[in-house]
Design an enzyme around this catalytic site. Structure first.
Site, PDB file in Angstrom:
ATOM      1  CG  HIS A 260      -1.777   1.199   1.368  1.00  0.00           C
ATOM      2  ND1 HIS A 260      -3.097   1.236   0.978  1.00  0.00           N
ATOM      3  CD2 HIS A 260      -1.503   2.433   1.867  1.00  0.00           C
ATOM      4  CE1 HIS A 260      -3.601   2.435   1.220  1.00  0.00           C
ATOM      5  NE2 HIS A 260      -2.648   3.182   1.765  1.00  0.00           N
ATOM      6  CD  GLU A 261       1.671   3.626   3.689  1.00  0.00           C
ATOM      7  OE1 GLU A 261       1.916   4.693   3.081  1.00  0.00           O
ATOM      8  OE2 GLU A 261       0.643   3.451   4.364  1.00  0.00           O
ATOM      9  CG  HIS A 264       0.461   6.325  -0.671  1.00  0.00           C
ATOM     10  ND1 HIS A 264      -0.534   7.118  -1.200  1.00  0.00           N
ATOM     11  CD2 HIS A 264      -0.110   5.655   0.366  1.00  0.00           C
ATOM     12  CE1 HIS A 264      -1.652   6.934  -0.525  1.00  0.00           C
ATOM     13  NE2 HIS A 264      -1.417   6.048   0.430  1.00  0.00           N
ATOM     14  CD  GLU A 290      -4.961   6.853   0.517  1.00  0.00           C
ATOM     15  OE1 GLU A 290      -4.935   5.605   0.445  1.00  0.00           O
ATOM     16  OE2 GLU A 290      -4.200   7.498   1.259  1.00  0.00           O
TER      17      GLU A 290
END
Length: 495
Positions: A260-261, A264, A290
Site C-alpha cells: 500500500h505504502e 503511494h 489513494e
C-alpha cells in the site's frame, strides 16, 4: 524569450518547498527514530519551519510574481503552474501566521499524546490534546467560506469535495455493499488461519523488500522503516520513504501495508523531478494518491495472477506456507469478514471503516459530537455498521494516527481512492492487452509505465475529475468497483 517573472516565481515556490520538505524530514524522524526527550524542541523546530513557509506562501512578493507571470507569454504547463499557484496563494492568505504556528505546535503535541495513549491503551490520555486540535480545526474552517464547516477541511485533501457530494456517495456505497456482503456471508466459508501462524519478523521483512523492489520501488531514492502507523513521506521524487509495521502472528499486517505504502511512493517517485516545488511537481489530490496505493494493494497485490508468480517464492522464503495451496492462500488473503482494524480490513468492509470515521469527523467539526463521547460513539458505529465491538482503545478509537495530525477530511479519500483504483485498473487492462498475462509472469514494469504516463506525470495539472476523464473518458463511477468486486468475490465464495 526569457520569462523573468515566471523564473522568479519558480525560485520563490522552490524555496517554500524546501522549507516544507525540511519540515517533513523532521516529521519523518519524529515518527521513526527520534528520542522521546526531543519532543518539545522538535515541536518548536517544525512549527518554525511551517511558519516561515506560510509567510513566504502568502507574501506580497509572491503575489507580485504571480500577477506579473500571468502577463507573460507562457506555455500550457507554465500557465497551469501559475494559475494553481494563485489558487494556493488565495487560500494561504486566509490563514493568519499565528494560527499556523499554533496549529503546528499542537500537531506535534497531539501526536505524542496519541503515541502515549496507544502505549497505555487509554484514550483519556489523548482526549485533552485532541480537544485542542479539534478547536483549532474548527478555527481553521472558520477562515473559509463553506456550506458545512467540514467542507473547508475536505478541500485541503480533495479540492472541491463537499458533504453534499459525499453523503449520497457513501449512502450509495452502503446500499450496494450490503447485498454483496450478505451473499458472501451466506456462501461457503473461507479459512484464513494460515495467515495467523507464527511468521518470523525478518523473513516477512525480507520478502516485502523483494516484492517492493520487483514492482518498481526505487530503494536508491527511498527506504522502508518501521513506525507506529504505516505512512509514506516524500522530500522530492528522489527521496520518498515508506514505513510499515509487523505482527509475527498476522502475516497480512506487514506485507500489504508495505505494498500500500509503496503504491503511494511509486506515485511520488513518478512525479517529474524537473518540476520540484511547482504545482505540477506535486500530487493531484489525496483520492488520486489513494488510488495508487489501493490499485497496488488490492487490484494487483490481492489478485490471483500476481500470486501465481509470487506464491512459490513466498513458500521458499517464509516458513509456514509449504502445505497451503495457491487457491487456499488466495482465498485467505481475500477473506471478507468484519474486523476492527481499518488498515487490515478486506476491500469490501473497508468502506464501512471509512464511513464511520467520516460520520464522526463531521460531528466533531459541526459540534454534534463531543470529544468526551467519541469512544462510545466509535463503538456504537462499529456495532451498527459491522456488528463488532472493540475490546480496548488501541484497537478501537486510538488505532489511526490521522486525528493526532489534525488530518480531518482525509478519511473520505480512502474510499474515493478505491473507487478510482478499480476504474483505472479497468482501463489499464484495455490499454495493455497482455497485462494479466504479464502479472502472471511477474512482469509489472509495463503497468507501472502506464501509471507513470497516464497519471503520475501530470501532478496537479488536472483536478481529480479532469484526470479521471482524461484516463477513462468519464467521471468517477462506482460501477467499475462493483463490477470488479462482484466478479472477484463470486469466484472466491462460489455464489
Amino acid at each position: 524569450m526569457i520569462k523573468m517573472s515566471y523564473s522568479l516565481l519558480e525560485k520563490q515556490l522552490k524555496e517554500i518547498a524546501d522549507l516544507q520538505y525540511a519540515s517533513a524530514v523532521l516529521n519523518w524522524d519524529q515518527e521513526t527514530y527520534m528520542p522521546i526527550k526531543s519532543n518539545a524542541s522538535r515541536s518548536r523546530q517544525i512549527a518554525t519551519l511551517a511558519t516561515l513557509a506560510h509567510q513566504k506562501a502568502c507574501s506580497s512578493e509572491l503575489k507580485n510574481s504571480i500577477d506579473a507571470a500571468l502577463q507573460e507569454d507562457l506555455n500550457e504547463e507554465q500557465k497551469a503552474n501559475v494559475l494553481i499557484a494563485l489558487k494556493d496563494y488565495n487560500k494561504a492568505v486566509l490563514l493568519p501566521k499565528d494560527f499556523v504556528n499554533r496549529l503546528s505546535m499542537q500537531t506535534s503535541k497531539t501526536y505524542h499524546s496519541w503515541v502515549a495513549a496507544r502505549k497505555q491503551n487509554e484514550v483519556s490520555i489523548f482526549l485533552p490534546d485532541l480537544s485542542e486540535m479539534i478547536a483549532l480545526k474548527k478555527e481553521q474552517a472558520s477562515f473559509f467560506e463553506a456550506v458545512h464547516p467540514y467542507d473547508a477541511l475536505l478541500d485541503e485533501y480533495e479540492p472541491g469535495a463537499t458533504v453534499a457530494q459525499l453523503d449520497p456517495l457513501f449512502s450509495s456505497l452502503k446500499q450496494q455493499l450490503t447485498p454483496l456482503l450478505q451473499a458472501i456471508q451466506n456462501a461457503n466459508t473461507v479459512d484464513n488461519q494460515v495467515l495467523h501462524q507464527f511468521y518470523d519478523k525478518q523473513q516477512q521483512w525480507d520478502f516485502s523488500i523483494d516484492v517492493l523492489q520487483h514492482i518498481g520501488y526505487d530503494f536508491e531514492a527511498g527506504r522502508q522503516d518501521y513506525a507506529e502507523h504505516p505512512f509514506t513521506t516524500s522530500f522530492s521524487a528522489q527521496d520518498v520513504r515508506i514505513t510499515t509495521r509487523v505482527d509475527e502472528h498476522d502475516f497480512s499486517n506487514l506485507l500489504w501495508s508495505s505494498i500500500h505504502e509503496a503504491g503511494h511512493a511509486l506515485y511520488e517517485q513518478g512525479i517529474r523531478d524537473d518540476m520540484y516545488g511547482m504545482p505540477i511537481g506535486s500530487a493531484c489530490s489525496l483520492s488520486i494518491h489513494e488510488s495508487q496505493s489501493r490499485i497496488w494493494e488490492n487490484n494487483i497485490g490481492r489478485g490471483k495472477l500476481f500470486w501465481k508468480y509470487w506464491y512459490p517464492k513466498l513458500q521458499q522464503q517464509v516458513n509456514g506456507f509449504k502445505t497451503t495451496s495457491l487457491e487456499q492462500f488466495y482465498a485467505a488473503i481475500n477473506k471478507v469478514v468484519p474486523s476492527l482494524i481499518r488498515t487490515e480490513a478486506d476491500e469490501l468492509t473497508y468502506h464501512f471503516h471509512v464511513m464511520i470515521r467520516y460520520e464522526i469527523e463531521k460531528g466533531l467539526i459541526d459540534g454534534s459530537i463531543q470529544v468526551k463521547d467519541i469512544k462510545q460513539i466509535w463503538n456504537d458505529y462499529y456495532q451498527n455498521y459491522l456488528g463488532i465491538h472493540a475490546q480496548d482503545d488501541r484497537d478501537g478509537v486510538l488505532q489511526d494516527i490521522h486525528w493526532s495530525h489534525g488530518s480531518f477530511g482525509y478519511f473520505p479519500t480512502y474510499s474515493l481512492g478505491s473507487l478510482y483504483a478499480a476504474q483505472f485498473y479497468t482501463f489499464a487492462k484495455q490499454a495493455i492487452p497482455d497485462l494479466e498475462r504479464n502479472l502472471e509472469l511477474g512482469h509489472t514494469k509495463e503497468f507501472l509505465k502506464w501509471l507513470r504516463t497516464s497519471i503520475h506525470t501530470f501532478g496537479r495539472r488536472y483536478t481529480s475529475d479532469e484526470l479521471c476523464k482524461l484516463v477513462t473518458g468519464t467521471s468517477l463511477d462506482t460501477k467499475y468497483f462493483f463490477d470488479y468486486a462482484n466478479k472477484k468475490y463470486k469466484e472466491i465464495y462460489k455464489f
